[in-house]
Design a protein around this motif. Structure first.
Motif, PDB file in Angstrom:
ATOM      1  N   CYS A  33      -4.879   1.448  -8.742  1.00 46.55           N
ATOM      2  CA  CYS A  33      -5.076   0.743  -9.998  1.00 46.55           C
ATOM      3  C   CYS A  33      -5.763   1.550 -10.897  1.00 46.55           C
ATOM      4  CB  CYS A  33      -6.030  -0.750  -9.752  1.00 46.55           C
ATOM      5  SG  CYS A  33      -7.737  -0.206  -9.107  1.00 46.55           S
ATOM      6  N   ALA A  49      -9.720  -4.325 -19.177  1.00 41.46           N
ATOM      7  CA  ALA A  49      -8.645  -4.640 -18.496  1.00 41.46           C
ATOM      8  C   ALA A  49      -7.955  -3.900 -17.321  1.00 41.46           C
ATOM      9  CB  ALA A  49      -7.270  -4.482 -19.770  1.00 41.46           C
ATOM     10  N   ILE A  51      -5.005  -2.916 -14.434  1.00 41.98           N
ATOM     11  CA  ILE A  51      -3.337  -2.865 -14.006  1.00 41.98           C
ATOM     12  C   ILE A  51      -3.343  -2.397 -12.604  1.00 41.98           C
ATOM     13  CG2 ILE A  51      -2.745  -0.889 -15.240  1.00 41.98           C
ATOM     14  CD1 ILE A  51      -0.164  -2.353 -15.750  1.00 41.98           C
ATOM     15  N   ASP A  56       2.869  -4.856 -11.365  1.00 40.94           N
ATOM     16  CA  ASP A  56       2.486  -5.214 -13.002  1.00 40.94           C
ATOM     17  C   ASP A  56       1.332  -6.230 -12.868  1.00 40.94           C
ATOM     18  OD1 ASP A  56       5.753  -4.659 -13.849  1.00 40.94           O
ATOM     19  OD2 ASP A  56       4.242  -3.274 -13.969  1.00 40.94           O
ATOM     20  N   THR A  58      -2.262  -7.821 -13.775  1.00 38.40           N
ATOM     21  CA  THR A  58      -3.019  -7.289 -14.715  1.00 38.40           C
ATOM     22  C   THR A  58      -4.205  -8.367 -14.680  1.00 38.40           C
ATOM     23  OG1 THR A  58      -2.000  -8.449 -16.546  1.00 38.40           O
ATOM     24  CG2 THR A  58      -1.401  -6.115 -16.316  1.00 38.40           C
ATOM     25  N   TYR A  60      -7.620  -9.421 -17.530  1.00 37.78           N
ATOM     26  CA  TYR A  60      -8.145  -9.030 -18.703  1.00 37.78           C
ATOM     27  C   TYR A  60      -9.510  -9.817 -18.878  1.00 37.78           C
ATOM     28  CZ  TYR A  60      -3.540  -7.547 -20.417  1.00 37.78           C
ATOM     29  OH  TYR A  60      -2.489  -7.014 -20.377  1.00 37.78           O
ATOM     30  N   THR A  69      -3.193  -5.506 -24.476  1.00 36.94           N
ATOM     31  CA  THR A  69      -2.179  -5.739 -23.486  1.00 36.94           C
ATOM     32  C   THR A  69      -2.376  -4.223 -22.789  1.00 36.94           C
ATOM     33  OG1 THR A  69      -0.556  -7.043 -24.589  1.00 36.94           O
ATOM     34  CG2 THR A  69       0.492  -5.755 -22.941  1.00 36.94           C
ATOM     35  N   ILE A  70      -2.506  -4.256 -21.524  1.00 41.76           N
ATOM     36  CA  ILE A  70      -2.519  -2.939 -20.561  1.00 41.76           C
ATOM     37  C   ILE A  70      -1.074  -3.001 -20.081  1.00 41.76           C
ATOM     38  CG2 ILE A  70      -3.186  -4.245 -18.683  1.00 41.76           C
ATOM     39  CD1 ILE A  70      -4.835  -1.569 -17.818  1.00 41.76           C
ATOM     40  N   SER A  71      -0.679  -1.742 -20.065  1.00 45.82           N
ATOM     41  CA  SER A  71       0.854  -1.420 -19.748  1.00 45.82           C
ATOM     42  C   SER A  71       0.808   0.016 -19.032  1.00 45.82           C
ATOM     43  CB  SER A  71       1.792  -1.458 -20.602  1.00 45.82           C
ATOM     44  OG  SER A  71       1.533  -0.546 -21.575  1.00 45.82           O
TER      45      SER A  71
END
Length: 119
Positions: A33, A49, A51, A56, A58, A60, A69-71
């Motif tokens: 992670c 955040a 991930i 995927d 997540t 927050y 937004t975490i990606s």
């Protein structure tokens, strides 16, 4: 060992956007992670955040839900934090962190990148 390098911080007016990047290198297979934390002057560090790199899922912080937004791009071993509708209270040093699966904690940290939001 995992090495993390953040980039993308800067100064922006309230309502603006920034995207932070965190490039990971080293034994990334030992980390399941990655996360973003932040610390404002005089305040404790807080999680922003998280991930899971194998999927995927997540998480927050309530203060950023719907705005951040975490990606991830697994091919580049890079995690992003897209920050929209920024507020002055988002001003902080932002740190990327990676899990150390053997210790079950965030054992790896980047050097941080400053985000400043003016009103």
């Amino acid at each position: 060992q995992v090495q993390l390098v953040e980039s993308g911080g800067g100064s922006v007016q309230a309502g603006g956007s920034l995207r932070l990047s965190c490039a990971a290198s080293g034994d990334t297979s030992s980390s399941s992670c990655m996360a973003w934390f932040r610390q404002a002057p005089g305040k404790e560090r807080e999680g922003v955040a998280v991930i899971h790199t194998g999927g995927d899922s997540t998480w927050y912080a309530d203060s950023v839900k719907g705005r951040f937004t975490i990606s991830q791009d697994n091919a580049k071993n890079t995690v992003y934090l897209q920050m929209n509708s920024l507020k002055p209270e988002d001003t902080a040093m932002y740190y990327c962190a990676a899990c150390d699966d053997s210790r079950r904690d965030f054992g790896y940290w980047g050097q941080g990148t400053q985000v400043t939001v003016s009103s």
